[in-house]
Write an enzyme that holds these catalytic residues in place. Structure first.
Site, short mmCIF file in Angstrom:
data_model
loop_
_atom_site.label_atom_id
_atom_site.label_comp_id
_atom_site.label_asym_id
_atom_site.label_seq_id
_atom_site.Cartn_x
_atom_site.Cartn_y
_atom_site.Cartn_z
N PRO A 153 31.30 66.72 -70.64
CA PRO A 153 31.87 67.11 -69.36
C PRO A 153 32.62 66.06 -68.89
O PRO A 153 32.19 64.68 -69.14
CB PRO A 153 30.81 67.42 -68.37
N ASN A 154 33.81 65.93 -68.20
CA ASN A 154 34.41 64.93 -67.75
C ASN A 154 35.50 64.18 -68.39
O ASN A 154 35.95 63.37 -68.10
CB ASN A 154 33.70 64.01 -66.91
N ARG B 78 39.91 58.55 -65.53
CA ARG B 78 38.43 58.46 -64.90
C ARG B 78 37.89 56.93 -65.09
O ARG B 78 37.79 56.41 -66.45
CB ARG B 78 37.62 59.35 -65.86
N TYR C 84 35.79 53.38 -69.12
CA TYR C 84 36.16 54.28 -70.32
C TYR C 84 37.58 53.91 -70.89
O TYR C 84 38.08 54.54 -71.75
CB TYR C 84 36.32 55.62 -69.79
N ASN D 87 30.07 63.81 -78.17
CA ASN D 87 29.86 63.02 -77.11
C ASN D 87 29.44 63.99 -76.13
O ASN D 87 30.39 64.93 -75.30
CB ASN D 87 31.21 62.16 -76.48
N HIS E 137 21.61 63.21 -71.05
CA HIS E 137 20.62 62.44 -70.17
C HIS E 137 19.51 63.48 -69.89
O HIS E 137 18.55 63.23 -69.28
CB HIS E 137 21.15 61.57 -69.23
N GLU F 121 25.53 61.38 -82.35
CA GLU F 121 25.57 61.36 -81.02
C GLU F 121 26.46 60.13 -80.81
O GLU F 121 26.20 59.03 -81.20
CB GLU F 121 24.40 60.93 -80.00
N ILE G 197 31.27 56.16 -75.37
CA ILE G 197 32.42 55.31 -75.46
C ILE G 197 31.85 54.03 -74.71
O ILE G 197 32.08 53.15 -75.33
CB ILE G 197 33.63 56.05 -74.40
N ARG H 277 24.20 50.29 -68.53
CA ARG H 277 24.51 51.01 -67.34
C ARG H 277 23.68 51.32 -66.45
O ARG H 277 22.40 50.95 -66.49
CB ARG H 277 25.50 52.26 -67.77
#
Ligand code: DQA
Length: 146
Positions: free
Chosen positions: A10-11, A18, A23, A74, A80, A98, A101, A107
């Site tokens: 997603p995204n 974004r 990224y 990814n 998570h 897995e 980026i 984070r």
């Protein structure tokens, strides 16, 4: 290792727009082109796939088990919390690497845990688009099933 599937969750279709500070400025299309070029250099075939939907990613993992030799995944935020994607990876025999980026450990706290990591062959995080290339190299070198 002859045929690799890259799955983006997603995204990631919004790369370039974004959160560029995290990224980068390169678009999703640029990522796809770079992955195909990298595969050509390596002498392997590569398909790149993206979906924002958990079930679609699970279906792709299932179908890939019959037609690909390894997967670079990814999973985006599904990394998570998606036990369903974790179970799908555990259910198939081809190796899955897995990738992220960004450096997920640097984070938000919720990003520090990967529920898919334990069922993947290995994990690469924090090298921008190079994370994917490193994963492809890793599959080529360590992709043989135990
Ligand atoms: C990401 C990191 C995830 O935490 C996030 O939800 C993403 C992208 C990365 O590539 O850095 O969507 O997987």
């Amino acid at each position: 290792m002859k045929k690799i599937l890259v799955i983006n969750g997603p995204n990631l279709n919004l790369l370039g727009e974004r959160e560029p500070g995290i990224y980068g400025n390169d678009t999703y299309d640029t990522l796809c082109e770079k992955l195909i070029d990298k595969a050509e250099e390596m002498g392997i075939k590569c398909e790149v796939f993206q979906s924002n939907h958990e079930g679609v990613i699970i279906d792709k993992l299932h179908s890939a088990r019959l037609t690909f030799d390894g997967i670079v995944l990814n999973a985006g935020a599904f990394t998570h919390y998606s036990y369903a994607i974790r179970d799908a990876i555990a259910a198939i025999k081809i190796p899955v690497v897995e990738v992220h980026i960004s450096n997920v450990f640097a984070r938000d706290d919720f990003r520090k845990n990967s529920v898919i990591g334990p069922v993947c062959k290995g994990s690469i995080s924090g090298f921008g688009f190079d994370s994917y290339y490193l994963a492809m190299d890793a599959l080529a070198k360590y992709g043989v099933n135990d």
